[in-house]
Design a protein around this motif. Structure first.
Motif, short mmCIF file in Angstrom:
data_model
loop_
_atom_site.label_atom_id
_atom_site.label_comp_id
_atom_site.label_asym_id
_atom_site.label_seq_id
_atom_site.Cartn_x
_atom_site.Cartn_y
_atom_site.Cartn_z
N ILE A 1 1.01 -1.66 -0.01
CA ILE A 1 0.14 -0.24 -0.12
C ILE A 1 0.93 1.64 -0.11
CG2 ILE A 1 -1.73 0.92 1.39
CD1 ILE A 1 -2.82 -2.06 2.54
N VAL A 2 0.04 2.46 -1.13
CA VAL A 2 1.67 3.30 -1.05
C VAL A 2 0.86 4.81 -1.18
CG1 VAL A 2 3.24 2.10 -2.79
CG2 VAL A 2 0.78 3.23 -3.80
N PHE A 3 -0.84 4.90 -0.75
CA PHE A 3 -1.80 5.51 -0.28
C PHE A 3 -2.80 5.09 -0.02
CE2 PHE A 3 -4.50 9.19 -1.80
CZ PHE A 3 -4.11 10.27 -1.29
N VAL A 4 -3.24 6.25 1.09
CA VAL A 4 -4.65 5.37 1.43
C VAL A 4 -5.26 7.38 1.67
CG1 VAL A 4 -5.27 5.46 3.84
CG2 VAL A 4 -3.21 4.31 2.89
N GLN A 5 -5.95 6.95 1.55
CA GLN A 5 -7.15 8.38 1.38
C GLN A 5 -8.49 8.17 2.61
OE1 GLN A 5 -8.96 9.36 -2.62
NE2 GLN A 5 -10.51 10.18 -1.16
N LEU A 6 -8.71 9.23 3.48
CA LEU A 6 -9.29 7.99 4.61
C LEU A 6 -10.70 10.18 4.65
CD1 LEU A 6 -7.36 7.39 7.29
CD2 LEU A 6 -8.62 6.10 5.71
N PRO A 7 -11.59 9.85 5.24
CA PRO A 7 -12.56 10.22 5.29
C PRO A 7 -12.05 11.64 5.89
CG PRO A 7 -13.14 8.37 6.44
CD PRO A 7 -12.11 8.33 5.38
N GLU A 8 -12.75 12.73 6.31
CA GLU A 8 -12.33 14.11 7.14
C GLU A 8 -13.13 13.82 8.07
OE1 GLU A 8 -10.28 16.65 6.12
OE2 GLU A 8 -9.48 15.61 4.01
N VAL A 9 -11.96 14.48 9.41
CA VAL A 9 -13.25 14.03 10.81
C VAL A 9 -14.18 15.19 10.84
CG1 VAL A 9 -12.32 14.22 13.03
CG2 VAL A 9 -10.52 14.28 12.03
N GLY A 10 -15.34 13.98 11.25
CA GLY A 10 -16.60 15.24 11.23
C GLY A 10 -17.30 14.74 10.09
N GLU A 11 -16.52 14.07 9.33
CA GLU A 11 -17.90 13.33 8.45
C GLU A 11 -18.68 12.30 8.71
OE1 GLU A 11 -16.53 11.98 4.08
OE2 GLU A 11 -15.40 12.85 4.47
N GLN A 12 -20.04 12.53 7.91
CA GLN A 12 -20.12 11.83 8.33
C GLN A 12 -20.59 10.27 7.15
OE1 GLN A 12 -23.24 11.19 11.01
NE2 GLN A 12 -21.91 12.64 11.77
N GLU B 1 -21.38 6.40 6.21
CA GLU B 1 -22.80 5.10 5.91
C GLU B 1 -22.29 4.01 5.84
OE1 GLU B 1 -27.25 4.79 3.80
OE2 GLU B 1 -26.53 6.85 3.78
N ALA B 2 -22.67 2.59 6.37
CA ALA B 2 -21.94 1.60 6.27
C ALA B 2 -22.09 0.86 5.25
CB ALA B 2 -23.16 0.39 7.63
N GLY B 3 -21.34 0.34 4.62
CA GLY B 3 -21.98 0.08 2.84
C GLY B 3 -20.92 0.91 1.46
N GLN B 4 -21.04 2.14 1.96
CA GLN B 4 -20.88 2.96 1.21
C GLN B 4 -19.39 2.89 1.57
OE1 GLN B 4 -23.30 4.75 -0.74
NE2 GLN B 4 -24.73 2.94 0.02
N THR B 5 -18.89 4.10 0.48
CA THR B 5 -17.63 4.21 -0.37
C THR B 5 -16.42 5.55 1.46
OG1 THR B 5 -17.47 3.14 -1.42
CG2 THR B 5 -15.26 4.78 -1.07
N CYS B 6 -16.09 5.82 1.55
CA CYS B 6 -15.72 6.42 2.74
C CYS B 6 -14.00 6.81 2.33
CB CYS B 6 -15.43 6.11 4.16
SG CYS B 6 -14.76 4.73 4.82
N GLY B 7 -13.27 5.63 1.66
CA GLY B 7 -12.10 6.43 1.07
C GLY B 7 -11.60 5.38 0.40
N GLU B 8 -10.08 5.54 -0.41
CA GLU B 8 -9.71 4.68 -0.93
C GLU B 8 -8.45 3.68 -0.20
OE1 GLU B 8 -10.74 6.14 -5.12
OE2 GLU B 8 -8.33 6.79 -4.64
N LEU B 9 -7.17 3.01 -0.71
CA LEU B 9 -6.21 2.18 -0.74
C LEU B 9 -6.17 2.25 -2.20
CD1 LEU B 9 -7.86 -0.34 2.23
CD2 LEU B 9 -6.43 2.37 2.43
N GLU B 10 -4.99 2.51 -2.15
CA GLU B 10 -3.94 2.73 -3.23
C GLU B 10 -2.57 1.90 -3.32
OE1 GLU B 10 -1.75 5.05 -6.29
OE2 GLU B 10 -3.20 6.25 -5.84
N SER B 11 -2.47 0.44 -3.90
CA SER B 11 -1.20 -0.23 -3.86
C SER B 11 -0.87 -0.01 -5.06
CB SER B 11 -2.00 -1.73 -3.27
OG SER B 11 -2.68 -2.05 -4.21
N THR B 12 0.32 -0.88 -5.25
CA THR B 12 1.49 -1.13 -6.49
C THR B 12 0.52 -2.22 -7.65
OG1 THR B 12 2.31 -3.21 -6.07
CG2 THR B 12 3.52 -0.88 -5.29
N LYS B 13 -0.48 -2.62 -7.05
CA LYS B 13 -1.17 -3.97 -7.85
C LYS B 13 -2.50 -2.67 -8.38
CE LYS B 13 -0.16 -7.82 -5.73
NZ LYS B 13 -0.79 -8.60 -4.91
#
Length: 124
Positions: free
Chosen positions: A39-50, A52-64
């Motif tokens: 894993i080379v990059f992590v995108q997470l939600p902001e503090v304070g953001e709502q 919802e279960a089952g919904q996308t809330c960020g991304e993980l980028e790997s070499t693949k």
């Protein structure tokens, strides 16, 4: 395959949830970290953001590839792990401890599995 922590709940999207009272800690499983590769990059939600279960809330980028991070719970993000933003490889090396991703004040949970159920799910 390492032993799954039995104090956590798991999702079929390969996230784990640790109930810590009012707040739950969320991360991805070793299975997911291994499947993603380095894993080379992590995108997470902001503090304070709502989120919802089952919904996308960020991304993980790997070499693949780039993979969506799905929220295993509904609630307000109260903390993110800045250490994984600075050094995403921690998610690979220690996904259940230092590689946690976010903490959420939970209002409801999605469908979760026990460690035993998750182990059976990934070994099918």
């Amino acid at each position: 395959m390492s032993t799954l922590p039995t104090n956590l709940s798991y999702t079929e999207e390969h996230e784990w949830i640790e109930d810590r009272g009012e707040v739950s800690r969320v991360g991805i499983t070793q299975h997911a970290a291994d499947a993603l590769g380095d894993i080379v990059f992590v995108q997470l939600p902001e503090v304070g953001e709502q989120i919802e279960a089952g919904q996308t809330c960020g991304e993980l980028e790997s070499t693949k590839s780039v993979s969506d991070l799905f929220a295993p719970v509904t609630g307000e993000v109260v903390a993110i792990n800045e250490a994984v933003e600075e050094d995403p490889s921690v998610v690979n090396s220690d996904p259940y401890d230092k590689g946690w991703l976010l903490e959420v004040r939970v209002t409801s949970t999605g469908a979760t599995l026990t460690a035993q159920q998750y182990s059976e799910f990934i070994n099918e």
